[in-house]
Design a protein around this motif. Structure first.
Motif, mmCIF file in Angstrom:
data_model
loop_
_atom_site.group_PDB
_atom_site.id
_atom_site.type_symbol
_atom_site.label_atom_id
_atom_site.label_comp_id
_atom_site.label_asym_id
_atom_site.label_seq_id
_atom_site.Cartn_x
_atom_site.Cartn_y
_atom_site.Cartn_z
ATOM 1 N N GLN A 13 29.730 -19.097 29.098
ATOM 2 C CA GLN A 13 29.725 -18.525 30.440
ATOM 3 C C GLN A 13 29.719 -19.628 31.497
ATOM 4 O O GLN A 13 30.441 -19.553 32.491
ATOM 5 N N LYS A 14 28.910 -20.675 31.288
ATOM 6 C CA LYS A 14 28.846 -21.796 32.223
ATOM 7 C C LYS A 14 30.218 -22.468 32.344
ATOM 8 O O LYS A 14 30.677 -22.780 33.440
ATOM 9 N N ALA A 15 30.885 -22.653 31.212
ATOM 10 C CA ALA A 15 32.206 -23.295 31.214
ATOM 11 C C ALA A 15 33.234 -22.428 31.940
ATOM 12 O O ALA A 15 34.159 -22.957 32.563
ATOM 13 N N ALA A 16 33.076 -21.109 31.874
ATOM 14 C CA ALA A 16 34.001 -20.214 32.568
ATOM 15 C C ALA A 16 33.783 -20.242 34.080
ATOM 16 O O ALA A 16 34.725 -20.047 34.846
ATOM 17 N N GLN A 17 32.547 -20.514 34.510
ATOM 18 C CA GLN A 17 32.209 -20.509 35.931
ATOM 19 C C GLN A 17 32.354 -21.882 36.591
ATOM 20 O O GLN A 17 32.420 -21.978 37.807
ATOM 21 N N GLU A 18 32.368 -22.934 35.792
ATOM 22 C CA GLU A 18 32.426 -24.296 36.314
ATOM 23 C C GLU A 18 33.633 -25.012 35.720
ATOM 24 O O GLU A 18 34.414 -24.409 34.988
ATOM 25 N N ILE A 19 33.764 -26.271 36.026
ATOM 26 C CA ILE A 19 34.814 -27.119 35.455
ATOM 27 C C ILE A 19 34.119 -27.995 34.430
ATOM 28 O O ILE A 19 33.224 -28.766 34.780
ATOM 29 N N ALA A 20 34.509 -27.865 33.175
ATOM 30 C CA ALA A 20 33.803 -28.589 32.110
ATOM 31 C C ALA A 20 34.778 -29.419 31.289
ATOM 32 O O ALA A 20 35.916 -29.018 31.064
ATOM 33 N N PHE A 21 34.281 -30.564 30.850
ATOM 34 C CA PHE A 21 35.050 -31.456 29.989
ATOM 35 C C PHE A 21 34.203 -31.863 28.798
ATOM 36 O O PHE A 21 32.985 -32.017 28.920
ATOM 37 N N ALA A 22 34.857 -32.054 27.671
ATOM 38 C CA ALA A 22 34.196 -32.564 26.477
ATOM 39 C C ALA A 22 34.815 -33.911 26.143
ATOM 40 O O ALA A 22 36.035 -34.084 26.224
ATOM 41 N N ALA A 23 33.969 -34.860 25.774
ATOM 42 C CA ALA A 23 34.438 -36.162 25.295
ATOM 43 C C ALA A 23 34.490 -36.083 23.776
ATOM 44 O O ALA A 23 33.520 -35.675 23.136
ATOM 45 N N VAL A 24 35.638 -36.469 23.219
ATOM 46 C CA VAL A 24 35.852 -36.371 21.779
ATOM 47 C C VAL A 24 36.260 -37.745 21.242
ATOM 48 O O VAL A 24 37.138 -38.401 21.801
ATOM 49 N N GLU A 25 35.584 -38.151 20.173
ATOM 50 C CA GLU A 25 35.905 -39.413 19.500
ATOM 51 C C GLU A 25 36.142 -39.104 18.026
ATOM 52 O O GLU A 25 35.253 -38.580 17.347
ATOM 53 N N LYS A 26 37.340 -39.418 17.549
ATOM 54 C CA LYS A 26 37.704 -39.174 16.155
ATOM 55 C C LYS A 26 37.406 -37.741 15.724
ATOM 56 O O LYS A 26 36.863 -37.494 14.648
ATOM 57 N N GLY A 27 37.733 -36.796 16.599
ATOM 58 C CA GLY A 27 37.556 -35.389 16.291
ATOM 59 C C GLY A 27 36.159 -34.838 16.508
ATOM 60 O O GLY A 27 35.951 -33.638 16.424
ATOM 61 N N GLN A 28 35.187 -35.700 16.797
ATOM 62 C CA GLN A 28 33.803 -35.268 16.987
ATOM 63 C C GLN A 28 33.479 -35.173 18.479
ATOM 64 O O GLN A 28 33.823 -36.071 19.253
ATOM 65 N N LEU A 29 32.791 -34.097 18.857
ATOM 66 C CA LEU A 29 32.298 -34.015 20.231
ATOM 67 C C LEU A 29 31.190 -35.042 20.397
ATOM 68 O O LEU A 29 30.256 -35.078 19.589
ATOM 69 N N VAL A 30 31.296 -35.877 21.414
ATOM 70 C CA VAL A 30 30.283 -36.905 21.645
ATOM 71 C C VAL A 30 29.669 -36.810 23.040
ATOM 72 O O VAL A 30 28.689 -37.497 23.327
ATOM 73 N N ILE A 54 37.441 -28.025 28.911
ATOM 74 C CA ILE A 54 36.916 -26.893 28.155
ATOM 75 C C ILE A 54 37.452 -25.631 28.817
ATOM 76 O O ILE A 54 37.048 -25.280 29.923
ATOM 77 N N GLY A 55 38.372 -24.997 28.129
ATOM 78 C CA GLY A 55 39.008 -23.798 28.654
ATOM 79 C C GLY A 55 38.726 -22.592 27.783
ATOM 80 O O GLY A 55 37.869 -22.623 26.885
ATOM 81 N N ALA A 56 39.487 -21.537 28.008
ATOM 82 C CA ALA A 56 39.283 -20.270 27.298
ATOM 83 C C ALA A 56 39.474 -20.412 25.791
ATOM 84 O O ALA A 56 38.887 -19.657 25.021
ATOM 85 N N ASP A 57 40.263 -21.390 25.368
ATOM 86 C CA ASP A 57 40.535 -21.563 23.935
ATOM 87 C C ASP A 57 39.499 -22.434 23.225
ATOM 88 O O ASP A 57 39.545 -22.593 22.013
ATOM 89 N N PHE A 58 38.543 -22.982 23.955
ATOM 90 C CA PHE A 58 37.507 -23.837 23.364
ATOM 91 C C PHE A 58 36.593 -22.976 22.502
ATOM 92 O O PHE A 58 36.146 -21.911 22.928
ATOM 93 N N ASP A 59 36.327 -23.435 21.277
ATOM 94 C CA ASP A 59 35.509 -22.630 20.368
ATOM 95 C C ASP A 59 34.427 -23.448 19.660
ATOM 96 O O ASP A 59 33.960 -23.073 18.593
ATOM 97 N N ARG A 60 34.002 -24.531 20.290
ATOM 98 C CA ARG A 60 33.033 -25.424 19.655
ATOM 99 C C ARG A 60 31.702 -25.448 20.412
ATOM 100 O O ARG A 60 31.082 -26.486 20.573
ATOM 101 N N TYR A 61 31.237 -24.272 20.837
ATOM 102 C CA TYR A 61 30.022 -24.209 21.652
ATOM 103 C C TYR A 61 28.750 -24.538 20.870
ATOM 104 O O TYR A 61 27.818 -25.096 21.443
ATOM 105 N N GLU A 62 28.702 -24.219 19.601
ATOM 106 C CA GLU A 62 27.534 -24.611 18.778
ATOM 107 C C GLU A 62 27.420 -26.129 18.749
ATOM 108 O O GLU A 62 26.346 -26.696 18.940
ATOM 109 N N GLU A 63 28.541 -26.794 18.509
ATOM 110 C CA GLU A 63 28.580 -28.259 18.470
ATOM 111 C C GLU A 63 28.263 -28.846 19.841
ATOM 112 O O GLU A 63 27.532 -29.837 19.952
ATOM 113 N N LEU A 64 28.771 -28.217 20.884
ATOM 114 C CA LEU A 64 28.502 -28.678 22.243
ATOM 115 C C LEU A 64 27.005 -28.586 22.549
ATOM 116 O O LEU A 64 26.419 -29.528 23.096
#
Length: 158
Positions: free
Chosen positions: A49-66, A8-18
């Motif tokens: 903000q949390k993702a900018a301060q920490e190291i964050a990863f999202a798991a994605v299955e078939k385009g969906q955040l899981v 999850i970097g600066a270009d991530f835009d799926r925070y509602e879904e997260l």
């Protein structure tokens, strides 16, 4: 099952879904833990903000955040926070995949141990983390409580 782990970097835009994933994953705690989960205080903006301060990863299955995991480097450990797998995706090994990513990140940073906290009431989580190599390290209290409210667990890395 093909799970993609995305940083999850600066270009991530799926925070509602997260946020939806985290709240769904933590919903089973409602009414079971005291104090209530800090997940209820999260917003899309605070997650950004949390993702900018920490190291964050999202798991994605078939385009969906899981799922997701947030990692915070400390002096000698890598703290794991907000490890979440959507209930509909649980039992597929996504949690293990995210913990493997945490281990790799700790090694990349030269940190010798993973650390996390789980609520005292969630004994099923204690057992799961123990099966994944974590051991009890401490008992902690939230501010204002005169009893143990969380268990700290650690996993030394070889």
């Amino acid at each position: 099952m093909t799970i993609e782990m995305l940083r999850i970097g600066a270009d991530f835009d799926r925070y509602e879904e997260l946020l939806d994933v985290i709240l769904a994953a933590f919903a089973f705690m409602d009414g079971r833990i005291d104090p209530p989960s800090s997940a209820h205080r999260l917003t899309p903006a605070s997650l950004r903000q949390k993702a900018a301060q920490e190291i964050a990863f999202a798991a994605v299955e078939k385009g969906q955040l899981v799922g997701c995991i947030f990692l915070k480097p400390e002096e000698a450990t890598l703290y794991i926070g907000k490890l979440a797998v959507h209930p509909a995706a649980q039992g597929k090994g996504i949690g293990r995949l995210m913990l493997a990513r945490a281990e790799a990140t700790a090694r990349e940073l030269g940190l010798a141990c993973l650390r996390l906290e789980t609520r005292v009431e969630l004994t099923e989580n204690h057992r799961m983390f123990a099966a994944w190599g974590f051991g009890r390290a401490a008992e902690n209290r939230h501010a204002g409580y005169d009893r143990t409210t969380s268990i700290e667990m650690r996993k030394p890395l070889d």
